[in-house]
Design a protein around this motif. Structure first.
Motif, PDB file in Angstrom:
ATOM      1  N   VAL A  17       0.840  -1.192   0.000  1.00 34.78           N
ATOM      2  CA  VAL A  17       0.000   0.000   0.000  1.00 34.78           C
ATOM      3  C   VAL A  17       0.883   1.254   0.000  1.00 34.78           C
ATOM      4  O   VAL A  17       0.624   2.226  -0.720  1.00 34.78           O
ATOM      5  N   ARG A  18       1.952   1.229   0.787  1.00 36.75           N
ATOM      6  CA  ARG A  18       2.871   2.360   0.851  1.00 36.75           C
ATOM      7  C   ARG A  18       3.539   2.583  -0.507  1.00 36.75           C
ATOM      8  O   ARG A  18       3.627   3.706  -0.992  1.00 36.75           O
ATOM      9  N   ASP A  22       3.128   5.865  -2.940  1.00 37.04           N
ATOM     10  CA  ASP A  22       4.304   6.602  -3.406  1.00 37.04           C
ATOM     11  C   ASP A  22       4.332   6.684  -4.927  1.00 37.04           C
ATOM     12  O   ASP A  22       4.619   7.735  -5.501  1.00 37.04           O
ATOM     13  N   HIS A  23       4.030   5.559  -5.570  1.00 35.82           N
ATOM     14  CA  HIS A  23       4.047   5.521  -7.036  1.00 35.82           C
ATOM     15  C   HIS A  23       2.957   6.433  -7.611  1.00 35.82           C
ATOM     16  O   HIS A  23       3.197   7.171  -8.571  1.00 35.82           O
ATOM     17  N   ALA A  24       1.784   6.390  -7.004  1.00 35.88           N
ATOM     18  CA  ALA A  24       0.678   7.231  -7.470  1.00 35.88           C
ATOM     19  C   ALA A  24       1.018   8.709  -7.306  1.00 35.88           C
ATOM     20  O   ALA A  24       0.759   9.523  -8.197  1.00 35.88           O
ATOM     21  N   ALA A  25       1.642   9.051  -6.188  1.00 34.95           N
ATOM     22  CA  ALA A  25       2.007  10.453  -5.958  1.00 34.95           C
ATOM     23  C   ALA A  25       3.086  10.894  -6.950  1.00 34.95           C
ATOM     24  O   ALA A  25       3.016  12.004  -7.486  1.00 34.95           O
ATOM     25  N   ALA A  26       4.046  10.023  -7.212  1.00 36.94           N
ATOM     26  CA  ALA A  26       5.126  10.372  -8.145  1.00 36.94           C
ATOM     27  C   ALA A  26       4.587  10.540  -9.561  1.00 36.94           C
ATOM     28  O   ALA A  26       5.100  11.360 -10.327  1.00 36.94           O
ATOM     29  N   ARG A  27       3.588   9.769  -9.934  1.00 32.66           N
ATOM     30  CA  ARG A  27       3.017   9.828 -11.283  1.00 32.66           C
ATOM     31  C   ARG A  27       1.836  10.781 -11.390  1.00 32.66           C
ATOM     32  O   ARG A  27       1.241  10.916 -12.461  1.00 32.66           O
ATOM     33  N   SER A  28       1.444  11.382 -10.286  1.00 33.10           N
ATOM     34  CA  SER A  28       0.280  12.278 -10.244  1.00 33.10           C
ATOM     35  C   SER A  28      -0.955  11.599 -10.823  1.00 33.10           C
ATOM     36  O   SER A  28      -1.654  12.159 -11.673  1.00 33.10           O
ATOM     37  N   SER A  30      -4.168   8.400  -9.822  1.00 33.41           N
ATOM     38  CA  SER A  30      -4.856   7.758  -8.703  1.00 33.41           C
ATOM     39  C   SER A  30      -4.358   6.335  -8.494  1.00 33.41           C
ATOM     40  O   SER A  30      -3.856   5.691  -9.420  1.00 33.41           O
ATOM     41  N   GLN A  31      -4.506   5.881  -7.274  1.00 31.39           N
ATOM     42  CA  GLN A  31      -4.123   4.505  -6.963  1.00 31.39           C
ATOM     43  C   GLN A  31      -5.013   3.522  -7.726  1.00 31.39           C
ATOM     44  O   GLN A  31      -4.537   2.481  -8.189  1.00 31.39           O
ATOM     45  N   ALA A  32      -6.277   3.876  -7.898  1.00 27.66           N
ATOM     46  CA  ALA A  32      -7.205   3.003  -8.627  1.00 27.66           C
ATOM     47  C   ALA A  32      -6.760   2.849 -10.074  1.00 27.66           C
ATOM     48  O   ALA A  32      -6.830   1.742 -10.639  1.00 27.66           O
ATOM     49  N   ALA A  33      -6.261   3.922 -10.688  1.00 26.83           N
ATOM     50  CA  ALA A  33      -5.799   3.844 -12.083  1.00 26.83           C
ATOM     51  C   ALA A  33      -4.585   2.925 -12.191  1.00 26.83           C
ATOM     52  O   ALA A  33      -4.462   2.162 -13.160  1.00 26.83           O
TER      53      ALA A  33
END
Length: 150
Positions: A17-18, A22-28, A30-33
Motif C-alpha cells: 500500500v505504501r 508513493d508511485h501514485a504520488a510520483a506519477r500524479s 490515482s491509486q485506482a488507475a
C-alpha cells in the motif's frame, strides 16, 4: 454500478500500500488507475509476448553496448601495446652505474603517474573529452587557415 466501474474491497500488505501510494504520488495519478492498469496488464492474453518483446529489445541493446565496450577495450589494449613496443625499441639501454638513479626516478615518476590517474578518474577531465576538444580546435584552425588563404 456507476460509469461501468464496480467497487471492490481488497486487503493489501502495508508495504505494498505504501509503495502504491508513493508511485501514485510520483506519477500524479490515482491509486485506482494504477491498480486497474496492473490488472489489465496481468490479465491480458498477450502479456507474456509483450514482456518477451521488451526483454528482447533490452537484451539487443545490451548486446550492442557490450560489443562497443569490447571494441573500446581492444582499442585501448592495442594502443598500449604499440606504445610500449615503440618505447622499448626507442629507449637506449642504461649504463650500469645509472641503473639505481634511473630506478629511483622511475619510482618517483610512477607515483606521480598514479596520483594523476587517481585525480583524473575522480575529478576529470577524461582523455576522450580532451581528444574531442583537440579535434574541434584542429577543425576550427583548419577552417580558419583555409578561409584566410583564399
Amino acid at each position: 454500478m456507476s460509469g461501468g466501474h464496480v467497487k471492490r474491497s481488497i486487503r493489501l500488505r502495508a508495504d505494498l500500500v505504501r509503495r502504491l501510494a508513493d508511485h501514485a504520488a510520483a506519477r500524479s495519478t490515482s491509486q485506482a488507475a494504477i491498480i486497474e492498469a496492473a490488472l489489465e496488464s496481468f490479465l491480458s492474453p498477450d502479456a507474456a509476448e509483450r514482456l518477451e518483446a521488451a526483454l528482447a529489445r533490452r537484451l539487443d541493446r545490451l548486446t550492442r553496448d557490450l560489443g562497443r565496450l569490447e571494441w573500446h577495450v581492444e582499442l585501448s589494449n592495442e594502443t598500449l601495446a604499440l606504445f610500449v613496443r615503440n618505447w622499448l625499441n626507442a629507449t637506449p639501454s642504461l649504463p650500469d652505474g645509472a641503473t639505481q638513479a634511473a630506478r629511483a626516478q622511475g619510482r618517483e615518476r610512477w607515483e606521480r603517474f598514479v596520483d594523476m590517474l587517481n585525480r583524473r578518474m575522480e575529478l576529470g577531465p577524461r582523455f576522450r573529452n580532451e581528444i574531442a576538444q583537440d579535434a574541434t580546435r584542429s577543425t576550427r584552425s583548419d577552417q580558419d587557415s583555409g578561409s584566410t588563404s583564399e
